[in-house]
Design a protein around this motif. Structure first.
Motif, PDB file in Angstrom:
ATOM      1  N   SER A 446       0.823  -1.219   0.000  1.00 34.98           N
ATOM      2  CA  SER A 446       0.000   0.000   0.000  1.00 34.98           C
ATOM      3  C   SER A 446       0.855   1.267   0.000  1.00 34.98           C
ATOM      4  CB  SER A 446      -0.881   0.032   1.247  1.00 34.98           C
ATOM      5  OG  SER A 446      -0.094   0.281   2.407  1.00 34.98           O
ATOM      6  N   ASP A 447       2.112   1.148   0.495  1.00 35.89           N
ATOM      7  CA  ASP A 447       2.962   2.324   0.696  1.00 35.89           C
ATOM      8  C   ASP A 447       2.287   3.347   1.620  1.00 35.89           C
ATOM      9  OD1 ASP A 447       5.291   3.750   0.507  1.00 35.89           O
ATOM     10  OD2 ASP A 447       4.959   4.478  -1.535  1.00 35.89           O
ATOM     11  N   ALA A 448       1.437   2.878   2.560  1.00 32.52           N
ATOM     12  CA  ALA A 448       0.799   3.811   3.499  1.00 32.52           C
ATOM     13  C   ALA A 448       1.876   4.724   4.085  1.00 32.52           C
ATOM     14  CB  ALA A 448       0.124   3.034   4.637  1.00 32.52           C
ATOM     15  N   PRO A 449       1.625   6.035   4.199  1.00 28.56           N
ATOM     16  CA  PRO A 449       0.350   6.731   4.013  1.00 28.56           C
ATOM     17  C   PRO A 449       0.051   7.193   2.582  1.00 28.56           C
ATOM     18  CG  PRO A 449       1.967   8.253   4.862  1.00 28.56           C
ATOM     19  CD  PRO A 449       2.673   6.942   4.722  1.00 28.56           C
ATOM     20  N   ILE A 450       0.834   6.747   1.585  1.00 33.01           N
ATOM     21  CA  ILE A 450       0.532   7.165   0.202  1.00 33.01           C
ATOM     22  C   ILE A 450      -0.882   6.692  -0.162  1.00 33.01           C
ATOM     23  CG2 ILE A 450       1.328   7.138  -2.203  1.00 33.01           C
ATOM     24  CD1 ILE A 450       3.475   8.139  -0.153  1.00 33.01           C
ATOM     25  N   PHE A 457      -7.445  -5.262   0.621  1.00 32.38           N
ATOM     26  CA  PHE A 457      -7.741  -4.382  -0.516  1.00 32.38           C
ATOM     27  C   PHE A 457      -6.603  -4.462  -1.544  1.00 32.38           C
ATOM     28  CE2 PHE A 457      -7.145  -0.308  -2.680  1.00 32.38           C
ATOM     29  CZ  PHE A 457      -8.358  -0.222  -3.362  1.00 32.38           C
ATOM     30  N   THR A 458      -5.352  -4.483  -1.050  1.00 31.62           N
ATOM     31  CA  THR A 458      -4.197  -4.576  -1.957  1.00 31.62           C
ATOM     32  C   THR A 458      -4.277  -5.865  -2.781  1.00 31.62           C
ATOM     33  OG1 THR A 458      -2.888  -3.299  -0.372  1.00 31.62           O
ATOM     34  CG2 THR A 458      -1.659  -4.529  -2.024  1.00 31.62           C
ATOM     35  N   ALA A 459      -4.668  -6.957  -2.120  1.00 33.42           N
ATOM     36  CA  ALA A 459      -4.814  -8.230  -2.835  1.00 33.42           C
ATOM     37  C   ALA A 459      -5.940  -8.126  -3.869  1.00 33.42           C
ATOM     38  CB  ALA A 459      -5.118  -9.352  -1.841  1.00 33.42           C
ATOM     39  N   TRP A 460      -7.026  -7.445  -3.490  1.00 36.89           N
ATOM     40  CA  TRP A 460      -8.138  -7.237  -4.433  1.00 36.89           C
ATOM     41  C   TRP A 460      -7.640  -6.504  -5.679  1.00 36.89           C
ATOM     42  CZ3 TRP A 460     -10.295  -2.713  -6.353  1.00 36.89           C
ATOM     43  CH2 TRP A 460     -11.513  -2.851  -7.041  1.00 36.89           C
TER      44      TRP A 460
END
Ligand SMILES: [Zn+2]
Length: 479
Positions: A446-450, A457-460
């Motif tokens: 996700s590179d959170a907080p990007i 969700f990333t897998a989705w």
């Protein structure tokens, strides 16, 4: 004295172990999973205490966020000015902003709440590529205040806009000779600062503001809670200066047994000149690792952001004709830096957004491996959003892993299709299926907080490859 088994009963346990995909009982001893099975297996486990608290729940292993930043826990002290709706760690829903005027109005509200005129107004998440207007300049930000200094960080973290008061505070003038300081035709700075060298005078002027966000005790706990809510039990902090204060905060937070995640900070390497010393320091830090805090990873950022047009691309470059991006580290220095950390036995994580940067990183790793062969090094290219089949084949032959930015497909897939890459190259971005095909070990992030932390969700995103407008980007790369 060893403790007796504690056996938890669950409605179902998803083991992620193909030899026994589901189970209903798990036996714990000394804080570790000793066995997993069904009711029939219970008698094999000797004496145990049965714990029924999860009897109607489904259990599964914790998820790993393979590329995130603890800033996610600290930035929420500043107003969010991004395009997409976003929920803060306290549950507040921040509505996405769809025009410069909406951004200016949120900043004006925040400005009115700051009583001390000497405190700078900082904001984050700005995503102007969606506004299809000319870039933001001091003209817009000066509408918020001509006296208070203002800095807004773009969603990518690779660019920043500041007002005239902040330019003055940071000492940036028409005579400043730093690549990435954007100027009007008359030579005066526009307030758009591209990449770290250009942003540095502002970071210095505002003290620790953005850079230390998330590194305090409170920030780390915020990050831990956000990660826990997404099912994450191990998270990376993939660019940490590992200054003494920050290290103390990491050791303090993770030392509390209630702290909900294991953290893996990566040391941010900057120059060839300091690489030898830095490598020794990371090796020393590795000795301070605990069960919940793992030092030893190294991070290099070599180019910029695709949607900020600062990533380094090979021919034919940006689809809309923008000039090529910026090197964060000069390519001539990269082989020496990689060789230094590689020969010390450390694992190197390299940010390469554009395919030219990917090429330079692969060249540097090949050079290091030729001089100093090493098995199972697991050096990893991060984002690596534009890599083509030939580059994946090269990763496989060099034993390189890849960590793809699958969330980009949803958040910026439409602008990659229309503006940055064009349809042909946008379809191959974050190519999980190609990584699988060539046997390159890969992760997604996700590179959170990007973008918000949330591995499901990333897998989705990697499975469906849907953009925010509903377009399927590169059907063949779905996994
Ligand atoms: Zn990152």
């Amino acid at each position: 004295m060893t403790q007796p088994f504690i056996v938890f009963r669950a409605r179902k346990i998803l083991t992620i172990n193909p030899t026994q995909p589901t189970a209903s009982y798990v036996a714990i001893k000394d804080g570790k999973i000793a066995a997993i099975g069904t009711r029939d297996d219970l008698h094999d486990w000797g004496k145990f205490d049965l714990d029924e608290r999860f009897a109607d729940k489904i259990l599964m292993p914790g998820l790993i966020e393979a590329h995130s930043h603890v800033h996610e826990g600290g930035l929420w002290q500043f107003p969010y000015v991004g395009y997409f709706d976003r929920r803060g760690p306290d549950g507040t829903l921040w509505k996405g902003l769809r025009s410069f005027d909406e951004v200016i109005s949120r900043l004006a509200d925040a400005n009115a709440k700051l009583l001390d005129p000497s405190v700078p107004l900082l904001a984050w998440g700005f995503d102007p590529i969606y506004f299809s207007t000319s870039p933001m300049t001091t003209r817009e930000l000066d509408r918020v205040s001509v006296t208070r200094s203002i800095a807004i960080l773009h969603a990518s973290f690779h660019l920043m806009n500041v007002n005239t008061a902040m330019l003055a505070k940071a000492g940036i003038t028409r005579d400043t000779q730093i690549e990435g300081v954007t100027c009007f035709p008359d030579g005066n700075p526009t307030g758009e600062l591209r990449e770290f060298a250009a942003m540095f005078p502002v970071h210095r002027a505002i003290g620790n503001g953005f850079r230390a966000a998330g590194q305090t005790r409170e920030g780390l706990w915020n990050f831990g809670r956000v990660a826990q809510l997404a099912g994450v039990t191990t998270a990376t902090d993939l660019s940490n200066e590992l200054l003494d204060d920050g290290v103390d905060a990491l050791i303090g937070a993770t030392g509390d047994r209630r702290f909900p995640v294991r953290l893996v900070p990566a040391f941010r390497a900057l120059t060839a000149a300091s690489a030898k010393q830095d490598a020794q320091r990371v090796v020393m830090m590795r000795n301070r690792s605990t069960e919940k805090l793992r030092f030893g990873a190294v991070k290099l950022i070599i180019d910029g952001s695709i949607q900020g047009f600062t990533a380094r691309l090979r021919w034919p470059g940006y689809h809309n004709g923008s000039p090529n991006g910026l090197w964060v580290i000069p390519p001539s220095e990269i082989p020496a830096i990689v060789e230094n950390f590689h020969s010390t036995g450390l694992q190197i994580h390299i940010h390469t957004n554009g395919d030219e940067a990917t090429q330079v990183a692969l060249d540097a790793i090949e050079h290091a491996l030729t001089k100093c062969p090493r098995r199972d090094h697991r050096h990893t290219l991060h984002h690596c959003q534009m890599a083509d089949a030939a580059q994946f084949r090269r990763m496989a032959s060099l034993g390189v892993c890849v960590n793809l930015f699958s969330n980009h497909i949803y958040y910026w897939g439409d602008v990659h299709y229309a503006q940055t890459m064009g349809p042909d190259r946008a379809n191959r971005m974050n190519a999980s299926a190609t990584a699988l095909r060539f046997g390159v070990p890969f992760a997604i992030h996700s590179d959170a907080p990007i973008t918000p932390i949330g591995p499901l969700f990333t897998a989705w995103c990697a499975v469906n490859r849907c953009t925010a407008s509903g377009r399927v980007l590169g059907r063949a790369e779905r996994i």
